[in-house]
Design a protein around this motif. Structure first.
Motif, mmCIF file in Angstrom:
data_model
loop_
_atom_site.group_PDB
_atom_site.id
_atom_site.type_symbol
_atom_site.label_atom_id
_atom_site.label_comp_id
_atom_site.label_asym_id
_atom_site.label_seq_id
_atom_site.Cartn_x
_atom_site.Cartn_y
_atom_site.Cartn_z
ATOM 1 N N ASN A 1 0.865 -1.250 0.274
ATOM 2 C CA ASN A 1 0.091 -0.121 0.142
ATOM 3 C C ASN A 1 0.735 1.368 0.020
ATOM 4 O O ASN A 1 0.225 2.409 0.048
ATOM 5 N N GLU A 2 2.178 1.110 -0.057
ATOM 6 C CA GLU A 2 2.857 2.206 -0.174
ATOM 7 C C GLU A 2 3.746 2.516 -1.330
ATOM 8 O O GLU A 2 3.683 3.436 -2.142
ATOM 9 N N ASN A 3 4.442 1.543 -1.802
ATOM 10 C CA ASN A 3 5.040 1.640 -3.103
ATOM 11 C C ASN A 3 4.559 0.460 -4.007
ATOM 12 O O ASN A 3 5.200 0.019 -5.063
ATOM 13 N N GLY A 4 3.470 -0.347 -3.786
ATOM 14 C CA GLY A 4 3.082 -1.358 -4.678
ATOM 15 C C GLY A 4 2.037 -2.206 -3.699
ATOM 16 O O GLY A 4 1.892 -1.754 -2.749
ATOM 17 N N TYR A 5 1.665 -3.140 -4.255
ATOM 18 C CA TYR A 5 0.634 -3.979 -3.685
ATOM 19 C C TYR A 5 0.932 -5.582 -3.589
ATOM 20 O O TYR A 5 1.858 -6.082 -4.415
ATOM 21 N N LEU A 6 0.977 -6.047 -2.206
ATOM 22 C CA LEU A 6 1.226 -7.370 -2.032
ATOM 23 C C LEU A 6 -0.261 -8.206 -1.981
ATOM 24 O O LEU A 6 -1.105 -7.629 -1.304
ATOM 25 N N VAL A 7 -0.327 -9.433 -2.491
ATOM 26 C CA VAL A 7 -1.419 -10.139 -2.477
ATOM 27 C C VAL A 7 -1.154 -11.449 -2.129
ATOM 28 O O VAL A 7 -0.155 -11.843 -2.292
ATOM 29 N N GLU A 8 -2.046 -12.087 -1.579
ATOM 30 C CA GLU A 8 -1.841 -13.524 -1.020
ATOM 31 C C GLU A 8 -1.528 -14.269 -2.077
ATOM 32 O O GLU A 8 -2.014 -14.252 -3.186
ATOM 33 N N VAL A 9 -0.747 -15.423 -2.212
ATOM 34 C CA VAL A 9 -0.580 -16.352 -2.853
ATOM 35 C C VAL A 9 -1.649 -17.205 -3.583
ATOM 36 O O VAL A 9 -2.274 -17.421 -2.688
ATOM 37 N N ASN A 10 -2.054 -17.149 -4.740
ATOM 38 C CA ASN A 10 -3.212 -18.104 -5.260
ATOM 39 C C ASN A 10 -4.607 -17.160 -5.021
ATOM 40 O O ASN A 10 -5.622 -17.900 -5.517
#
Length: 364
Positions: free
Chosen positions: A305-314
């Protein structure tokens, strides 16, 4: 004039790959201070350009697979003999190995030669598991290294079980200066979602294809750069989902920077990584990025949410929501772009080189 110290990088081949790319980048940088040798086990075609000031030595014309344990031991003993002869002939001061099998050969050769060595692990050892032959050799030999370089805290934690902590150093992969010199400002971009990587189960481009198919993509294209065993399967998937006209499979490209400069969004869907070079490159080009929070690497590049997005695997639905956020919000794309550029400065080859240089001078 003081004679330059001689260093040798050891690598299985110079074919396309993350370890090969890093070796070439470091070798080309180290020629400013050292006499550099690149010792390659097997001769292959390469897309990487090693500076003419560095000396490339091939130990074998091509890879010959072993048909038995005895043959494997014999062929690797031959490699060790050739490494030792090369080091003695050229009076090399330190050996630097890349990838598990070569690391083991590097350590064993160093023991015979009474020379210091550094080894570099490129994969997540919990995911990429060598066969029992190499596992046992790794367990025996790694404690005798002068120093182990890894890319992430997770991988460091794995090796702390068997190697003294003060021998393990985290040094990230560098970004190619020449590639970065082609970078364009993030401004008027085409409506392209880009992903780069080998087309296989672990890279999991299926997740992105299925997410893309569920969105309103009337004015968008998905570009998939890379090749692999699942290419035809993925092409058939796009047909069955009715989006084949919206997805371009461009294969392995030498001009990947052109794609970074055209795309509006970059997506990385791996189930596991050692260190994600393509994700790092995309961010260094100022692309707003979405990545799975897989072990290991993405969370050390992206701050969610700061320099990109991380999402859960699958997690396809989560990926879809994040894609919609970026596709519908040019201001957010610009914000992520600027922050991606700032956060990747520490991966510049000059910064990474300093860390390697300090370590080598400490050991040599």
């Amino acid at each position: 004039m003081t004679q330059k110290k001689k260093i040798a990088f050891l690598i299985p081949s110079l074919s396309t790959g993350g370890a090969e790319r890093v070796v070439v980048l470091l070798a080309n940088k180290f020629i400013e201070k050292f006499e550099v040798f690149v010792i390659v086990l097997n001769k292959t075609e390469t897309v990487y350009s090693v500076d003419k000031e560095a000396t490339i030595i091939y130990l074998q014309e091509k890879y010959l697979p072993s048909s038995s344990l005895f043959e494997a031991i014999k062929s690797n003993f031959v490699y060790v003999k050739k490494i030792c002869k090369t080091v003695k002939t050229n009076q090399i001061d330190i050996l630097i190995g890349f990838t598990t099998s070569v690391n083991i050969l590097t350590i064993i050769s160093s023991m015979f030669l009474n020379k210091p060595n550094l080894i570099s692990e490129r994969n997540n050892p919990d995911v990429t598991v060598p066969n029992i032959f190499w596992r046992n050799l790794r367990k025996f030999s790694y404690p005798f290294t002068s120093g182990l370089i890894v890319q992430t805290e997770l991988i460091k934690g794995y090796y702390q079980k068997s190697i003294q902590e003060n021998k393990i150093k985290i040094i990230p992969n560098p970004i190619d200066e020449i590639m970065l010199s082609t970078r364009k400002d993030y401004g008027q971009r085409e409506n392209i979602i880009l992903t780069v990587g080998r087309l296989d189960k672990n890279k999991n481009q299926r997740l992105l294809i299925e997410a893309f198919a569920n969105l309103n993509v009337a004015n968008w294209k998905l570009v998939i750069a890379g090749d692999g065993v699942l290419r035809e399967e993925y092409k058939e998937l796009t047909v069955s989902l009715g989006i084949s006209d919206k997805v371009d499979f461009v294969g392995i490209v030498n001009n990947v920077s052109d794609y970074y400069n055209k795309a509006k969004i970059f997506v990385f869907t791996s189930q596991s990584e050692g260190f994600p070079n393509a994700l790092l490159e995309a961010m260094a080009f100022g692309l707003p990025c979405i990545s799975t929070d897989c072990p290991s690497g993405p969370s050390e590049i992206i701050k969610n949410n700061e320099n990109g997005y991380l999402v859960e695997v699958n997690n396809r639905r989560q990926l879809e929501r994040r894609l919609i956020n970026l596709m519908d919000n040019p201001e957010l794309c610009m914000e992520f772009s600027a922050k991606a550029l700032t956060s990747t400065v520490k991966f510049n080859i000059k910064e990474v080189y300093k860390q390697w240089d300090t370590l080598i001078l400490k050991i040599i």
